[in-house]
Design an enzyme around this catalytic site. Structure first.
Site, mmCIF file in Angstrom:
data_model
loop_
_atom_site.group_PDB
_atom_site.id
_atom_site.type_symbol
_atom_site.label_atom_id
_atom_site.label_comp_id
_atom_site.label_asym_id
_atom_site.label_seq_id
_atom_site.Cartn_x
_atom_site.Cartn_y
_atom_site.Cartn_z
ATOM 1 C CB ALA A 22 41.574 25.711 76.888
ATOM 2 C CD GLU A 23 42.276 26.479 83.469
ATOM 3 O OE1 GLU A 23 41.985 25.346 82.990
ATOM 4 O OE2 GLU A 23 42.072 27.147 85.664
ATOM 5 C CB SER A 80 33.173 69.731 76.922
ATOM 6 O OG SER A 80 32.481 71.187 76.750
ATOM 7 C CE LYS A 114 38.882 65.851 73.375
ATOM 8 N NZ LYS A 114 37.926 65.320 72.594
ATOM 9 C CE LYS A 164 42.172 65.799 82.142
ATOM 10 N NZ LYS A 164 42.044 63.894 82.120
ATOM 11 C CB CYS A 174 33.344 57.176 27.063
ATOM 12 S SG CYS A 174 34.486 57.616 27.626
ATOM 13 C CB CYS A 182 34.767 53.557 28.160
ATOM 14 S SG CYS A 182 34.891 53.973 25.481
HETATM 15 S S1 IVH Z 1 38.588 65.233 80.265
HETATM 16 C C1 IVH Z 1 36.356 68.585 82.725
HETATM 17 N N1 IVH Z 1 40.778 63.489 79.148
HETATM 18 O O1 IVH Z 1 37.473 64.644 75.481
HETATM 19 C C2 IVH Z 1 37.715 67.592 82.155
HETATM 20 N N2 IVH Z 1 38.743 64.244 78.526
HETATM 21 O O2 IVH Z 1 36.231 67.525 74.521
HETATM 22 C C3 IVH Z 1 36.449 66.550 80.912
HETATM 23 N N3 IVH Z 1 37.943 62.936 76.141
HETATM 24 O O3 IVH Z 1 33.757 64.797 76.880
HETATM 25 C C4 IVH Z 1 37.020 65.758 80.148
HETATM 26 N N4 IVH Z 1 39.988 61.770 76.110
HETATM 27 O O4 IVH Z 1 34.276 62.672 76.361
HETATM 28 C C5 IVH Z 1 39.377 64.384 79.124
HETATM 29 N N5 IVH Z 1 42.287 61.999 78.133
HETATM 30 C C6 IVH Z 1 40.770 62.944 78.109
HETATM 31 C C7 IVH Z 1 40.121 62.476 77.399
HETATM 32 C C8 IVH Z 1 38.618 62.976 77.375
HETATM 33 C C9 IVH Z 1 38.966 61.973 75.392
HETATM 34 C C10 IVH Z 1 37.179 63.718 75.691
HETATM 35 C C11 IVH Z 1 35.546 63.448 76.962
HETATM 36 C C12 IVH Z 1 35.048 64.630 76.825
HETATM 37 C C13 IVH Z 1 35.983 65.089 75.327
HETATM 38 C C14 IVH Z 1 36.186 67.035 75.897
#
Ligand code: IVH
Length: 794
Positions: A36-37, A84, A128, A302, A420, A450
């Site tokens: 509400a605030e 990707s 992911k 990564k 049936c 049936c």
């Molecule tokens: S890194 C160069 N981190 O997965 C690195 N992607 O299969 C680019 N995705 O296009 C992506 N969670 O849409 C990265 N923690 C995450 C992710 C992630 C989902 C998706 C993203 C990417 C696809 C690749």
């Protein structure tokens, strides 16, 4: 009106406050003010901006509602391509990835130990997310553009849409951010958001989305940003693109910086060392997958050091420094080979998809339920189609979508069989009965049935399996396989035949010896004394589950009354609607069913607990309610009350309505209502029906009385009890039954409305809650004492 300068100051103050609340709410998940605030601040800002339109900026939180619709999306070139990820499916793939990384870094990695094992590489780990990749561009901390990934080098400009996402900051917080900062991440929909959206879609007659990813993509790629604004979309950052300025030297460090500037990052973000720890992370997230608020299809690793990332570089369109370790797929494509029809206990003929076997999340799937023909139509399914199959957790596999582009030329439509498949009887579509304003309308139901009833072997087997099941007659040792065997060899053609089985017949069956035969016959014998409620439930009347069976038994008190009850009379019972009433009535009107019932009683079934018509039933009938239930057009409940008060009986009402003079003297009814009353009783069929229903109500012991006395007959009427922990003297089910027989409702959770809690050993949170609310709590001994007292008094 405040002058522009004061207004500008207040506006800026409000914007920072609202931004901070948004951040706490949507990013940190730690709301700091009541809704509400927040709403108050928001409305004040909207009002000030309306007074001073020149002060409205794109960064204002009021601008998230979505501006004008576009004719088409513009194009955006990605300065740094959006790539990707390579995939790892098995643990070995991940170990190979780690080996490649270490080989690629070679001398750059410090030596680990004397044995030359090589130092473990640090990895940044995240789930992911299953959504779609988006790029957000901030210039001097201001969100200036949002884009989809597109083909990786050119995407679509979805700026107006991303601005509507509540956890995307329109202005970065704090300081130290690069002058140009492109962040990348996933736009997704939580499982709860997806369910809520689909419920809304269905309620408004729209088409539901197949999964959260489709829902997220469909919602983000809307030319009208107002639609996007109304969808529960969220954003999560996982990386960066183009940057002009300084950032931290590690992946995790950068993500922490982004978080500091108000951007949402994953709560599951973790830094680990070496491949083994990556695998541990994968397993941990995998175990928690179903309890996460959103869908994920794997985890992403990564290399943490940005210097190492540069050194490793790219291969084709994938970084060498990152990999997606996928969970076994829970959606797969396969071919619909055929649709077959299964016949259930109540005769419902259900389509089942026969699929080309496919592995889904580690299990071979070759069948999937299609629920009913409406579902087949909704999916637009044809035999020969390529379909998407989903298996979520332990749930039965489902067909979620047809890939229409792959439909072969010879695809065939799915037809419900006219006969049936098991017994050859006719298959009919169920009718839904709706009664309103004295008229019955029929509409088509989703279920086909049936009509063969127990002459259909499929229904017979299921009916008997149900009849002997634990909550019905509870015949121990009479499992599904034995029932099928008894039906197949022709020993049992109705539930009543179970009670004439002889030793010689059973012992001759395959798999039976002397002892097993005796045991089975003893178990059958022991089941001859069910309660009326169990017996009604055991009959397997369509739509009559345990609760309805209990209600029928409790309210009407005898099998004879339940059998004879007119549908109109049944609808007097709470929670019995017209459809269920017709099912019950039709069941007992069927001559075959009547015969089986007679046989059951002849063969020694002795119903327990039959008795008088219950106070709950006799007391809920008033003349006013009776008139109301006749559904005479233009006579609603108040009209019915006036008529009841002025006539006192049905007979008097009928006589009055046929006499125009007295009719016009009626008080409190308008001309239309009077005319309608006259027309209604001018129809002999209506008179006959009303008299018949009234006669039955009287026959059942009903007497007109005041509504106030409803259900007062029972000692625990109106009370709600909760059972928790274990009881020794009886099962919880038995305790529940006894309480219900005394008029109490038995609920599953404790609230301020609970009257009493029975707590046996092992009681946990329910007992805590009861103590907190200072509710009366009985242990088993006290409970048994109370029961005995109440039962003695009844
Ligand atoms: S890194 C160069 N981190 O997965 C690195 N992607 O299969 C680019 N995705 O296009 C992506 N969670 O849409 C990265 N923690 C995450 C992710 C992630 C989902 C998706 C993203 C990417 C696809 C690749």
């Amino acid at each position: 009106m405040p002058d522009v300068q004061t207004a500008a100051q207040r506006i800026s103050q409000l914007r920072s406050q609202i931004d901070a609340h948004n951040h706490r709410y949507y990013v940190l998940d730690e709301p700091s003010v009541p809704d509400a605030e927040y709403d108050r601040l928001f409305r004040e800002l909207q009002a000030l901006e309306a007074e001073h339109p020149q002060l409205v900026t794109a960064q204002s939180p009021t601008q998230r509602v979505g501006g004008a619709a576009l004719a088409a999306f513009g194009e955006v070139r990605h300065e740094v391509p959006m790539l990707s990820l390579g995939n790892a499916f098995a643990e070995d793939d991940l170990l190979d990835f780690d080996r490649r990384v270490r080989e690629g870094l070679g001398d750059l990695l410090p030596a680990a130990d004397l044995f030359g094992g090589g130092a473990p590489v640090e990895y940044c780990c995240e789930p992911k997310l299953d959504g779609l990749a988006v790029s957000l561009l901030y210039r001097d901390g201001v969100l200036v553009r949002g884009a989809t990934r597109g083909d990786g080098s050119t995407g679509e400009d979805i700026s107006s849409n991303v601005r509507t996402l509540r956890n995307v900051p329109l202005q970065l917080q704090g300081e130290g951010y690069p002058a140009v900062l492109e962040v990348r991440g996933e736009v997704f929909m939580s499982k709860a958001g997806f369910e809520a959206l689909n419920a809304r879609q269905l309620a408004s007659g729209g088409k539901p989305f197949a999964n959260p990813r489709n829902a997220a993509a469909g919602s983000l790629r809307q030319l009208d940003p107002k639609i996007t604004a109304s969808r529960p979309l969220e954003f999560c950052c996982y990386g960066i693109g183009q940057v002009e300025g300084e950032l931290a030297a590690t992946q995790v460090g950068i993500l922490q910086q982004l978080k500091g500037w108000g951007l949402p990052i994953s709560r599951e973000l973790k830094k680990v060392e070496g491949a083994e720890q990556c695998l541990a992370y994968y397993r941990d997230i995998g175990e928690r997958r179903s309890s996460l608020a959103y869908e994920i299809d794997g985890v992403v690793f990564k290399v943490n050091d940005i210097g190492y990332q540069r050194e490793l570089g790219f291969r084709a369109r994938e970084p060498r420094w990152a990999i997606a370790h996928k969970f076994p797929a829970s959606e797969e494509l396969t071919e619909l080979l055929d649709v077959e029809f299964q016949v259930g206990r109540t005769g419902a003929v259900t389509p089942v998809a026969r699929l080309k076997p496919v592995q889904v999340a580690g299990v071979t799937v070759s069948n999937a339920t299609l629920h009913n023909m409406d579902e087949v139509a909704r999916l637009g399914l044809m035999i020969g189609d390529t379909v998407i199959i989903r298996r979520a957790g332990d749930v039965i596999p489902q067909v979620v979508q047809v890939v229409t582009e792959r439909r072969p030329a010879d695809a065939r439509p799915v037809h419900i069989p006219e006969q049936c498949p098991v017994c050859g009887s006719a298959v009919e579509r169920t009718q839904l009965v709706k009664r309103s304003k004295g008229r019955e309308t029929l509409s088509e139901g989703a279920v086909y049935r049936c009509v063969g009833r127990l002459s259909c072997q499929a229904q017979l087997k299921q009916a008997i399996i149900h009849f002997v099941s634990r909550r019905a007659l509870d015949i121990e040792g009479l499992g599904d396989k034995i029932v099928e065997q008894l039906v197949d060899v022709g020993l049992v053609a109705s539930p009543a035949d179970l009670f004439t089985l002889t030793y010689e017949q059973v012992v001759a069956l395959e798999g039976f010896a002397e002892l097993s035969t005796r045991n089975l016959l003893t178990a059958i014998d022991a089941s001859r004394k069910p309660t009326l409620a169990r017996f009604i439930y055991a009959l397997g009347i369509p739509d009559v589950g345990e609760e309805t069976a209990k209600l029928l038994a409790r309210a009407l008190g005898s099998l004879a009354r339940i059998e004879q009850a007119l549908p109109e009379v049944l609808t007097w019972l709470p929670d019995i609607g017209a459809e269920v009433a017709y099912e019950i009535h039709n069941f007992f009107a069927d001559s075959h069913n009547r015969q089986v019932l007679r046989q059951l009683l002849e063969r020694g079934i002795q119903l327990q607990g039959e008795g008088e018509l219950h106070a709950e039933f006799s007391a809920c009938t008033t003349l006013a309610a009776f008139i109301d239930k006749l559904q005479i057009p233009f006579i609603a409940s108040t009209g019915a009350e006036k008529l009841a008060a002025q006539t006192g009986s049905l007979q008097a009402l009928i006589e009055l309505s046929q006499d125009w003079l007295s009719l016009s003297a009626l008080k409190g009814l308008n001309e239309k209502a009077r005319q309608s009353l006259r027309d209604y009783f001018a129809n002999p069929a209506n008179v006959a029906k009303a008299c018949l229903v009234e006669a039955q109500l009287r026959d059942f012991g009903m007497h007109w009385q005041s509504q106030k006395q409803v259900i007062q007959g029972l000692p625990l009427a109106g009370q709600t009890w909760v059972l928790t922990g274990t009881l020794e003297a009886m099962s919880r089910d038995q305790a529940k039954q006894q309480l219900e027989a005394l008029g109490a409702k038995v609920a599953g959770s404790v609230s301020a409305r609970t009257h009493c809690v029975v707590a046996g050993p092992g009681a946990g949170s329910k007992l805590d809650k009861a103590t907190e609310l200072a509710l009366p709590v009985l242990d088993e001994a006290a409970f048994l004492e109370r029961l005995a007292e109440l039962q003695a008094n009844e």
